[in-house]
Design a protein around this motif. Structure first.
Motif, short mmCIF file in Angstrom:
data_model
loop_
_atom_site.label_atom_id
_atom_site.label_comp_id
_atom_site.label_asym_id
_atom_site.label_seq_id
_atom_site.Cartn_x
_atom_site.Cartn_y
_atom_site.Cartn_z
N GLY A 147 5.25 12.45 -18.65
CA GLY A 147 6.49 12.27 -17.92
C GLY A 147 6.28 12.28 -16.43
N SER A 148 6.98 13.17 -15.75
CA SER A 148 6.92 13.22 -14.29
C SER A 148 5.81 14.13 -13.76
N ARG A 149 5.05 14.75 -14.67
CA ARG A 149 4.01 15.68 -14.24
C ARG A 149 2.62 15.17 -14.61
N SER A 150 1.66 15.45 -13.74
CA SER A 150 0.29 15.02 -13.98
C SER A 150 -0.68 16.15 -13.69
N TRP A 151 -1.78 16.14 -14.43
CA TRP A 151 -2.87 17.09 -14.25
C TRP A 151 -4.16 16.30 -14.09
N VAL A 152 -5.11 16.89 -13.40
CA VAL A 152 -6.38 16.19 -13.12
C VAL A 152 -7.54 17.11 -13.47
N ALA A 153 -8.54 16.55 -14.15
CA ALA A 153 -9.77 17.27 -14.48
C ALA A 153 -10.95 16.43 -14.03
N GLN A 154 -12.05 17.09 -13.74
CA GLN A 154 -13.28 16.39 -13.39
C GLN A 154 -14.17 16.22 -14.62
N ARG A 155 -14.78 15.05 -14.72
CA ARG A 155 -15.80 14.80 -15.74
C ARG A 155 -17.02 14.18 -15.07
N PRO A 156 -18.20 14.40 -15.62
CA PRO A 156 -19.39 13.74 -15.07
C PRO A 156 -19.34 12.24 -15.30
N SER A 157 -20.02 11.52 -14.44
CA SER A 157 -20.06 10.06 -14.52
C SER A 157 -21.46 9.59 -14.11
N PHE A 158 -21.64 8.28 -13.99
CA PHE A 158 -22.92 7.74 -13.55
C PHE A 158 -23.24 8.24 -12.13
N ARG A 159 -24.48 8.61 -11.92
CA ARG A 159 -24.93 8.96 -10.57
C ARG A 159 -25.77 7.79 -10.05
N GLY A 160 -25.10 6.92 -9.34
CA GLY A 160 -25.78 5.73 -8.84
C GLY A 160 -25.99 4.71 -9.94
N VAL A 161 -26.78 3.69 -9.64
CA VAL A 161 -27.06 2.62 -10.59
C VAL A 161 -28.23 3.02 -11.47
N PRO A 162 -28.07 3.01 -12.79
CA PRO A 162 -29.17 3.36 -13.69
C PRO A 162 -30.38 2.44 -13.46
N GLN A 163 -31.55 2.97 -13.74
CA GLN A 163 -32.78 2.21 -13.51
C GLN A 163 -33.12 1.27 -14.67
N ARG A 164 -32.42 1.43 -15.78
CA ARG A 164 -32.68 0.55 -16.92
C ARG A 164 -31.38 0.29 -17.66
N LEU A 165 -31.35 -0.79 -18.41
CA LEU A 165 -30.17 -1.16 -19.18
C LEU A 165 -30.06 -0.25 -20.40
N GLU A 166 -28.92 0.37 -20.57
CA GLU A 166 -28.70 1.27 -21.70
C GLU A 166 -27.22 1.30 -22.04
N VAL A 167 -26.90 1.13 -23.31
CA VAL A 167 -25.52 1.22 -23.77
C VAL A 167 -25.23 2.67 -24.11
N LEU A 168 -24.18 3.22 -23.50
CA LEU A 168 -23.84 4.63 -23.67
C LEU A 168 -22.48 4.78 -24.33
N ASP A 169 -22.31 5.85 -25.09
CA ASP A 169 -21.01 6.24 -25.62
C ASP A 169 -20.41 7.23 -24.62
N SER A 170 -19.36 6.81 -23.92
CA SER A 170 -18.80 7.64 -22.86
C SER A 170 -18.29 8.98 -23.37
#
Length: 376
Positions: A242-265
């Motif tokens: 509704g009119s309220r929102s909450w925010v949490a931090q999650r880890p993500s990519f750190r820069g561009v990966p050095q190799r191609l890899e399909v990940l499950d987020s």
């Protein structure tokens, strides 16, 4: 309450706020385990009648199952002849809370999902339900990443440049994306739910890598967007009720990966240790600025744009905050642009503190809005 001391709308609000609602909950088994069971128990403990409505069972009965669910409708032999009738097992409710996005996403290719969707549409339009959270057509629009992206673009939501690579036009689409957007880029399935592979993603660094990922996608179209490499390895997960929102931090990519890899987020980018127990931070309290240095006003504006674009009240939004310019340019130094990189309906909300109370309040407000709208 004497109406002499209270206007009509205020009087109506008082009575509607204090009368009991009847809530129907219809979700997938996974969502039932994650959220619905606990919410139903909470609502009942608060004195609100809350019923789990089974829209997925292909049968029609006049009594509840042993587990308390109410089977709704039927797709048996007699169903076609009785299509216009309202089954006796369909309960009248003030509001239905639903999440059937997996069935929406697969209804064109799976008969069982198609029957569920047909049954749900009949129920929601039968006159037995006063309010549907969220409206069916708005939810259907966000199961396709390209479709929701068009809604966001039309409303001016800040998003990375994007494109679609289809299976039948793969080479041409890769060439067009390479020319219009370039690399690095983040590739995901266009279908945002309904399959485990909806959560798969890969950072591609060239047209050749994008072609390879598209070739390995089992005929599924890909949604590809410009990759934001400098975002501090953090994605901000926004949970809106509704009119309220909450925010949490999650880890993500750190820069561009050095190799191609399909990940499950969902596996690779789990919540930051301790964040679930600490809970997400409510927007508008100033804590985001204090704890993480986030521009809360910019975050609120972005969330409001997403809500306006999608017409949804239960939203999950992934936001990246780009690092300030390091080149010394006074025009960009110190600025931290926000980028919306994904939107979904009815996220898990597991990091939201007191989420069941927040949801119950939201459903009550939705019913109250209808009551006020129809008041003479």
């Amino acid at each position: 309450i004497n109406a002499e001391y209270m206007g009509h709308s205020e009087c109506l609000f008082f009575f509607e706020h204090n009368r009991n609602m009847r809530i129907g909950v219809s979700v997938s088994p996974k969502k039932s385990a994650q959220f619905a069971n606990a919410f139903i128990a909470y609502a009942r403990a608060e004195g609100v009648e809350c019923i789990e409505i089974d829209l997925c069972t292909d049968r029609e009965e006049d009594e509840r199952d042993a587990d308390g669910k109410i089977p709704v409708g039927s797709e048996g032999a007699a169903a076609a002849a009785a299509a216009a009738a309202v089954p006796a097992t369909w309960p009248s409710v003030d509001v239905v809370l639903h999440k059937l996005v997996a069935e929406i996403a697969t209804c064109e290719r799976e008969a069982a999902s198609s029957r569920v969707i047909a049954r749900a549409q009949r129920y929601f339009s039968s006159g037995m339900v006063r309010v549907v959270v969220d409206p069916w057509d708005r939810v259907a629009a966000v199961v396709d990443r390209a479709a929701v992206q068009r809604l966001l673009d039309a409303r001016g939501v800040p998003c990375p440049a994007w494109g679609v690579v289809g299976s039948s036009s793969m080479t041409a689409d890769v060439r067009a994306f390479s020319s219009a957007v370039g690399y690095p880029a983040l590739a995901k399935r266009v279908v945002a739910c309904g399959t485990a592979k909806s959560h798969f993603m890969a950072v591609v660094r060239s047209a050749e890598e994008l072609q390879q990922i598209a070739t390995d996608a089992d005929g599924s179209a890909l949604f590809v967007q410009r990759f934001i490499p400098n975002h501090g390895g953090t994605v901000y997960k926004v949970f809106t009720i509704g009119s309220r929102s909450w925010v949490a931090q999650r880890p993500s990519f750190r820069g561009v990966p050095q190799r191609l890899e399909v990940l499950d987020s969902q596996r690779e980018f789990r919540p930051v240790a301790g964040s679930e127990s600490a809970g997400a931070v409510q927007l508008g309290t100033g804590l985001l600025s204090q704890q993480w240095g986030v521009d809360e006003e910019a975050m609120q504006r972005t969330i409001a744009l997403v809500a306006s674009a999608t017409g949804l009240s239960l939203i999950g939004i992934d936001i990246l905050i780009e690092d300030a310019s390091a080149d010394g340019d006074s025009a960009t130094a110190g600025r931290r642009p926000l980028w919306v990189v994904d939107v979904n309906y009815f996220p898990s909300f597991r990091e939201v503190p007191d989420v069941h109370a927040a949801m119950l309040q939201h459903l009550r407000e939705q019913v109250q809005a209808v009551d006020v709208a129809i008041a003479p």
